[in-house]
Design a protein around this motif. Sequence first.
Motif, short mmCIF file in Angstrom:
data_model
loop_
_atom_site.label_atom_id
_atom_site.label_comp_id
_atom_site.label_asym_id
_atom_site.label_seq_id
_atom_site.Cartn_x
_atom_site.Cartn_y
_atom_site.Cartn_z
N ALA A 78 48.70 30.83 46.33
CA ALA A 78 48.70 29.43 45.88
C ALA A 78 49.76 28.61 46.61
CB ALA A 78 48.93 29.37 44.38
N ALA A 79 50.88 29.23 46.97
CA ALA A 79 51.94 28.49 47.66
C ALA A 79 51.49 28.03 49.04
CB ALA A 79 53.19 29.36 47.78
N LYS A 80 50.55 28.73 49.63
CA LYS A 80 50.05 28.34 50.95
C LYS A 80 48.88 27.37 50.86
CE LYS A 80 48.50 30.36 55.31
NZ LYS A 80 48.11 31.61 56.01
N ASN A 81 48.13 27.44 49.76
CA ASN A 81 46.94 26.59 49.62
C ASN A 81 47.29 25.15 49.26
OD1 ASN A 81 45.32 28.79 50.18
ND2 ASN A 81 45.09 29.35 48.02
N VAL B 282 53.53 27.61 43.15
CA VAL B 282 53.40 26.67 44.26
C VAL B 282 54.75 26.07 44.63
CG1 VAL B 282 52.29 24.54 45.01
CG2 VAL B 282 51.03 26.18 43.63
N SER B 283 55.56 25.73 43.63
CA SER B 283 56.85 25.08 43.88
C SER B 283 58.00 26.06 43.98
CB SER B 283 57.13 24.09 42.74
OG SER B 283 57.16 24.76 41.49
N LYS B 284 57.71 27.38 44.08
CA LYS B 284 58.73 28.42 44.24
C LYS B 284 59.74 28.40 43.10
CE LYS B 284 58.31 28.15 49.26
NZ LYS B 284 59.00 27.91 50.55
N ARG C 135 45.65 17.18 43.82
CA ARG C 135 45.10 18.34 43.11
C ARG C 135 46.16 18.92 42.19
NH1 ARG C 135 39.68 17.71 44.05
NH2 ARG C 135 39.39 17.10 46.22
N GLU C 136 45.71 19.53 41.10
CA GLU C 136 46.60 20.14 40.12
C GLU C 136 46.51 21.66 40.23
OE1 GLU C 136 49.47 20.00 37.08
OE2 GLU C 136 48.64 18.41 38.34
N PRO C 137 47.57 22.33 40.69
CA PRO C 137 47.52 23.79 40.79
C PRO C 137 47.47 24.44 39.40
CG PRO C 137 49.33 22.88 42.09
CD PRO C 137 48.83 21.79 41.21
N ARG C 138 46.91 25.63 39.34
CA ARG C 138 46.86 26.37 38.09
C ARG C 138 48.26 26.80 37.65
NH1 ARG C 138 41.60 30.43 38.50
NH2 ARG C 138 40.00 28.78 38.60
N TYR D 168 50.65 17.31 44.49
CA TYR D 168 50.20 18.30 45.47
C TYR D 168 48.83 17.93 46.00
CZ TYR D 168 54.01 21.27 43.81
OH TYR D 168 55.24 21.76 43.48
N TYR D 169 48.59 18.37 47.26
CA TYR D 169 47.29 18.22 47.91
C TYR D 169 46.88 19.58 48.47
CZ TYR D 169 48.09 13.16 47.80
OH TYR D 169 48.31 11.88 47.39
#
Length: 686
Positions: A12-15, A53-55, A45-48, A63-64
């Motif tokens: 997810a951190a890369k997507n 994603v934000s470490k 977009r809203e990550p799950r 986020y996109y």
Amino acid sequence: MGRIKKKGTSGAAKNYISRTRAVKKLQISLPDFRRLCIFKGIYPREPRNKKKVSKGSTTNTTYYYTKDIQYLLHEPLLAKFREHKAVAKKIGRALGRGEVGDAARLEKNLIPKIKLDHIIKERYPTFVDALRDLDDALSMLFLFANLPSSQHIPAKTITLCQRLCHEFEHYVIISHSLRKSFLSIKGIYYQATIQGQDIMWLVPYRFVQRTAGDIDFRIMGTFVEFYTTLLGFVNYRLYTSFGLVYPPKFDKKADEEGAELAAFQLQGKTISGAEAATNGKVPDAATSAKAQAEVDKLTASENVEDEAEETSTALVQVDEEGNTDVIDKFETTAQDADVLPQPQASSAEIASLFAPFTFYLSRETPRAPLEFILKAFGCKRVGWDGVLGEGAFTTKESDSSITHQIIDRPALPSGALSEVPDVPETVNGGAAPPKAQWPRSTMPGRTYVQPQWVWDCINQGKLLRPDLYAPGAELPPHLSPWVKPKKGEYDPTLPLEQQEPVGEAESFEEEEIEEEEEASDADDALAVDGKGMNIDAIVDRDSSVEAGEGMDVMSNDDDEDEDDDENEPIDDDWEGFESEAESEVSDTEVARRQHQHELEAEAAGVEPENKTLSAKEKKAEIRKKAEKKKLQEAEERERLKMMLPQRKRKLLKRIEHGTEKRDKEAENLRKKRRRIEKAREAANAL
């Protein structure tokens, strides 16, 4: 041993990528980034899992998708944005040196012009895709077409939106694509079917619009810039597919005089010099021989238009009397059965709904929506007062060819207006001129209706009774054509007797009686209080003493009262005090005792007394039976519910909660309607 993966380089951190990193990667400013994303249709977009994603950071970040930002790296508009930024720096330096002429020259010659043609082709590979995304575009452009010009909204943008909207309305008129319309608080909703796609848009009412300062017009202006390009392409495709020249001829002088739709003159491609009339009479020319034959057929139908006008009234009367050509309607026999789908009239019949008539719009009616709707449903002759603008079929209210006049003013009493000055008895040709028109008098043979009649007719696909929409009459409810009442919900088109459960009317009457009794008791208490008596000081004299009176001494009068009580005869039938259990006998016990008495009377050979119940007692009995049945059903439901597993029981509980909420709303609406009808009956009785 495999290589250890570094945190934040996969998954997810890369997507996902943050907006700050995306702006740095594209090397543009934040406003340009927002503009580019709107053009390309890229949204946040809203990550799950935001922590992955934000470490581990918990800050609120936008986020996109990383692939979307990677796709923007090759966008040709990036070069245009950078050129614009470079020229803006040069203009700023020239203005700083006081060289206004050089700054104007740079702005005129070096500012790059942005074209969105390639973006339209990328986002909408087929024409059907563009039609599906036309709802928001039309709503936004119609909104800007009605806004006043300001420093945030230039006049040329408003003019462009008005021109594109009028061109689209012309296509809807000549293709008879309009299907439904609805008057709401927000504005007027329209729905058209174009090439099998249902398109719905909202047009605001023409009031004075005040733009607030908290609106970001830069974002809205970017959407308008994209939507104008999209609608321009759509209009071009629609006009050419119909055999018309795009763009249509535009009469600037007529538009300045308020002609609006009539300022455009449509042309066929193969018919040289054959221009359409400004009031909607357009020949449908086409490039092929088949389309040309259709044009000849339409031209022949226009020649018999006058004959259709003469026979239109007779045709409508025949249909109302039960003509066999009328479409059949399927009615349900059972009360709780589902509503059967009804057959609809063909599109050709609906498109010619107002074809035989000539309409005249009074000054107070909304001219633009009425003109658009009437012409879209076949009316070729629409007139209005000269103050509403140019382009009318006639501006004389006394024209004898007018069959329907739309007015929206209350009926005035006969003595409220001054007398009309005399006019000459004859004019050229010896014919008497018509007298003054509404509201002083009405023209014989002309139908006067309110504007809602037009909307209700097109939504139901037939001509409704005009007397229900007469001037000053109480109009029927204007319902949305897209909302269909479901089973169990309140339906304003049906009478209350057909949709209310058993016993609801009786319980409502009892509630009203109780409310009236409480109100009368409160009025009596206020009346007593108004005479100067202290209500709080009134106490039961047999059980207590009034404040301030002290102890009363027994007098001779009290002795006489006691003697009178001793001399009174004692009732031999008195059987002691009645217990609470006996006073509060259930309805089941009462029914059992009554049945026992009937059996004893039958055994003794005596006929039981047939007690005639009053209307109030009958209603109370109906209500009790309905409540008893409802209680039994609830008990049976609870018994069955206990046999279900816990998961299904919870699901059933949620379903019942929604059903109870829906039933409660329907009951409140029925009560409100019943009060209104009762008040109306009382007013009519007076």
